[in-house]
Design a protein around this motif. Structure first.
Motif, short mmCIF file in Angstrom:
data_model
loop_
_atom_site.label_atom_id
_atom_site.label_comp_id
_atom_site.label_asym_id
_atom_site.label_seq_id
_atom_site.Cartn_x
_atom_site.Cartn_y
_atom_site.Cartn_z
N SER A 120 35.84 11.60 -13.64
CA SER A 120 37.12 12.04 -14.19
C SER A 120 37.16 11.95 -15.71
O SER A 120 37.66 12.85 -16.39
CB SER A 120 38.26 11.20 -13.59
OG SER A 120 38.31 11.34 -12.19
N ALA A 121 36.63 10.86 -16.26
CA ALA A 121 36.66 10.67 -17.71
C ALA A 121 35.78 11.71 -18.41
O ALA A 121 36.16 12.27 -19.45
CB ALA A 121 36.19 9.26 -18.06
N LYS A 122 34.62 11.99 -17.84
CA LYS A 122 33.73 12.97 -18.47
C LYS A 122 34.32 14.37 -18.41
O LYS A 122 34.16 15.17 -19.34
CB LYS A 122 32.35 12.93 -17.82
CG LYS A 122 31.54 11.68 -18.14
CD LYS A 122 30.12 11.80 -17.64
CE LYS A 122 29.33 10.53 -17.93
NZ LYS A 122 29.79 9.38 -17.13
N LEU A 123 34.99 14.69 -17.31
CA LEU A 123 35.66 15.99 -17.22
C LEU A 123 36.66 16.16 -18.36
O LEU A 123 36.70 17.19 -19.04
CB LEU A 123 36.38 16.13 -15.87
CG LEU A 123 35.52 16.42 -14.65
CD1 LEU A 123 36.37 16.27 -13.38
CD2 LEU A 123 34.93 17.82 -14.72
N ALA A 124 37.45 15.12 -18.58
CA ALA A 124 38.45 15.16 -19.65
C ALA A 124 37.78 15.26 -21.02
O ALA A 124 38.26 15.97 -21.91
CB ALA A 124 39.36 13.94 -19.58
N GLN A 125 36.67 14.54 -21.18
CA GLN A 125 35.98 14.54 -22.47
C GLN A 125 35.35 15.90 -22.77
O GLN A 125 35.38 16.39 -23.91
CB GLN A 125 34.90 13.45 -22.47
CG GLN A 125 34.46 13.02 -23.86
CD GLN A 125 33.64 11.74 -23.82
OE1 GLN A 125 33.53 11.08 -22.79
NE2 GLN A 125 33.06 11.38 -24.95
N ILE A 126 34.79 16.53 -21.74
CA ILE A 126 34.20 17.86 -21.93
C ILE A 126 35.28 18.88 -22.26
O ILE A 126 35.11 19.73 -23.14
CB ILE A 126 33.42 18.28 -20.66
CG1 ILE A 126 32.17 17.40 -20.50
CG2 ILE A 126 33.01 19.75 -20.73
CD1 ILE A 126 31.46 17.56 -19.17
N TYR A 172 42.06 13.55 -24.51
CA TYR A 172 41.13 12.67 -23.80
C TYR A 172 41.59 11.21 -23.82
O TYR A 172 41.63 10.54 -22.78
CB TYR A 172 39.73 12.79 -24.41
CG TYR A 172 38.76 11.75 -23.90
CD1 TYR A 172 38.31 11.77 -22.58
CD2 TYR A 172 38.30 10.73 -24.74
CE1 TYR A 172 37.43 10.81 -22.11
CE2 TYR A 172 37.43 9.77 -24.28
CZ TYR A 172 37.00 9.81 -22.97
OH TYR A 172 36.13 8.85 -22.50
N ASN A 173 41.95 10.72 -25.00
CA ASN A 173 42.34 9.31 -25.12
C ASN A 173 43.60 9.00 -24.33
O ASN A 173 43.69 7.98 -23.64
CB ASN A 173 42.54 8.94 -26.59
CG ASN A 173 41.22 8.88 -27.34
OD1 ASN A 173 40.18 8.57 -26.76
ND2 ASN A 173 41.25 9.16 -28.63
N THR A 174 44.61 9.87 -24.43
CA THR A 174 45.87 9.60 -23.72
C THR A 174 45.71 9.79 -22.22
O THR A 174 46.33 9.07 -21.43
CB THR A 174 47.00 10.50 -24.25
OG1 THR A 174 46.60 11.87 -24.17
CG2 THR A 174 47.36 10.14 -25.67
N LYS A 198 44.12 6.71 -20.90
CA LYS A 198 45.06 5.58 -20.93
C LYS A 198 46.14 5.70 -19.86
O LYS A 198 46.42 4.73 -19.14
CB LYS A 198 45.70 5.49 -22.32
CG LYS A 198 46.73 4.38 -22.45
CD LYS A 198 47.36 4.37 -23.84
CE LYS A 198 48.42 3.28 -23.97
NZ LYS A 198 49.05 3.28 -25.32
N LYS A 199 46.73 6.89 -19.75
CA LYS A 199 47.90 7.04 -18.88
C LYS A 199 47.57 7.40 -17.44
O LYS A 199 48.40 7.17 -16.54
CB LYS A 199 48.84 8.11 -19.46
CG LYS A 199 49.48 7.71 -20.78
CD LYS A 199 50.51 8.75 -21.21
CE LYS A 199 51.25 8.33 -22.46
NZ LYS A 199 52.31 9.29 -22.83
N ILE A 200 46.41 7.96 -17.20
CA ILE A 200 46.06 8.38 -15.84
C ILE A 200 44.89 7.56 -15.29
O ILE A 200 45.03 6.85 -14.29
CB ILE A 200 45.72 9.88 -15.81
CG1 ILE A 200 46.94 10.71 -16.24
CG2 ILE A 200 45.28 10.28 -14.40
CD1 ILE A 200 48.14 10.61 -15.35
N ILE A 201 43.73 7.64 -15.93
CA ILE A 201 42.54 6.99 -15.39
C ILE A 201 42.67 5.47 -15.41
O ILE A 201 42.40 4.80 -14.41
CB ILE A 201 41.28 7.44 -16.16
CG1 ILE A 201 41.07 8.95 -15.97
CG2 ILE A 201 40.05 6.66 -15.67
CD1 ILE A 201 39.93 9.53 -16.77
#
Length: 307
Positions: A217-223, A242-244, A247-250
């Motif tokens: 999930s984090a990498k998807l957001a980062q890409i 990505y940062n928010t 913080k707010k979901i993952i």
């Protein structure tokens, strides 16, 4: 129950329905739920309803179109084992409803006059009752996990849409994203280096997207953040997406997975780490719903922004 609050409503007066529907919608919005109404003007229409089990609350007027009565609707719903709370109302008052019902006592049926102020108050009480059922740790965790899975698919859609937009017309953009993604994914996947190298012989990112252990999930957001920073800086999107999102979901999802029940027996759960303590009370659960709604809208906007 998800973030959509489903209401089944039997009412044949257009003006009265629209006024009260708007008030109910605003009340639910303040609790970070999206209201979805299914309206019927006659009890005869209940036989055409195919998704009866998905409703969170039912509103029923005593007198309906085609000379049908709300008591008929209630009877059919309960016969079908539809157990959502129902608010039964009438311009003739509560006594009239009781007389019409006679000896039929239905579980989870509440009464109100048709006076708008009284109806709104009773409706708000039943909404609060239904919402409280979602504010335990199990329901909140389930909503967040389900939402994160849905967001994963939407973020994949952003990436795939970007790749398909340029793979024929500007392959350098896709190659640049491949290079970025390869570096991002292999950085933490040293033990899978050989697998990544094998994928690199093909269209790396498109192959890797099918491997959740590589693209989490984090990498998807980062890409996705990289796509917009690199290729769509002119668009209005969330620059700190990505940062928010982390913080707010993952992070919230991860915290909920390790939350514990309060020892004092008040039914609340908490998460504690490094001296920080999060209590999952009504306010916190509402905050999580607000974050889910926020990123659902943001990710959908991102999909639309891809050429």
């Amino acid at each position: 129950m998800s973030l959509v609050f489903n209401i089944l409503w039997f009412e044949d007066n257009d003006e009265w329905y629209e006024t009260n529907r708007e008030n109910i919608e605003e009340y639910l919005a303040r609790k970070n739920f999206v209201a979805d109404f299914k309206r019927h003007i006659s009890a005869d229409e209940i036989e055409n309803i195919s998704t009866l089990n998905e409703y969170d609350l039912i509103f029923v007027d005593l007198k309906l179109d085609n000379q049908t009565k709300g008591t008929n609707a209630i009877q059919i719903l309960r016969d079908k084992k539809i157990l959502a709370d129902a608010l039964f109302y009438s311009s003739d008052g509560v006594d009239k409803i009781r007389n019409e019902m006679g000896m039929n006592i239905f579980e989870g049926v509440y009464f109100s006059s048709r006076d708008e102020a009284v109806f709104e108050m009773k409706a708000a009480q039943l909404i609060d009752k239904a919402v409280r059922r979602t504010e335990d740790i199990i329901s909140t965790r389930g909503i967040l996990v389900d939402s994160l899975s849905e967001f994963d698919e939407k973020l994949r859609e952003v990436i795939l849409k970007f790749c398909s937009s340029y793979i024929e017309t500007d392959v350098k953009k896709v190659e640049e994203l491949d290079k970025y993604s390869y570096g991002l994914i292999t950085k933490q996947m040293c033990t899978n280096q050989s697998k990544c190298d094998e994928m690199k012989k093909e269209r790396f990112l498109l192959v890797a997207l099918d491997s959740t252990y590589l693209v989490d999930s984090a990498k998807l957001a980062q890409i996705v953040q990289h796509i917009f920073n690199k290729h769509y800086p002119q668009h209005k999107y969330r620059k700190d997406f990505y940062n928010t999102y982390c913080k707010k979901i993952i992070k919230e999802r991860n915290n909920l997975a390790h939350a514990k029940k309060e020892p004092n027996g008040d039914g609340l759960f908490f998460f504690e780490k490094g001296g920080d303590r999060i209590v999952y009370n009504e306010e916190k659960c509402s905050e999580i719903r607000a974050s889910i709604n926020e990123f659902d809208e943001e990710i959908s906007k991102m999909i639309d922004l891809i050429i």
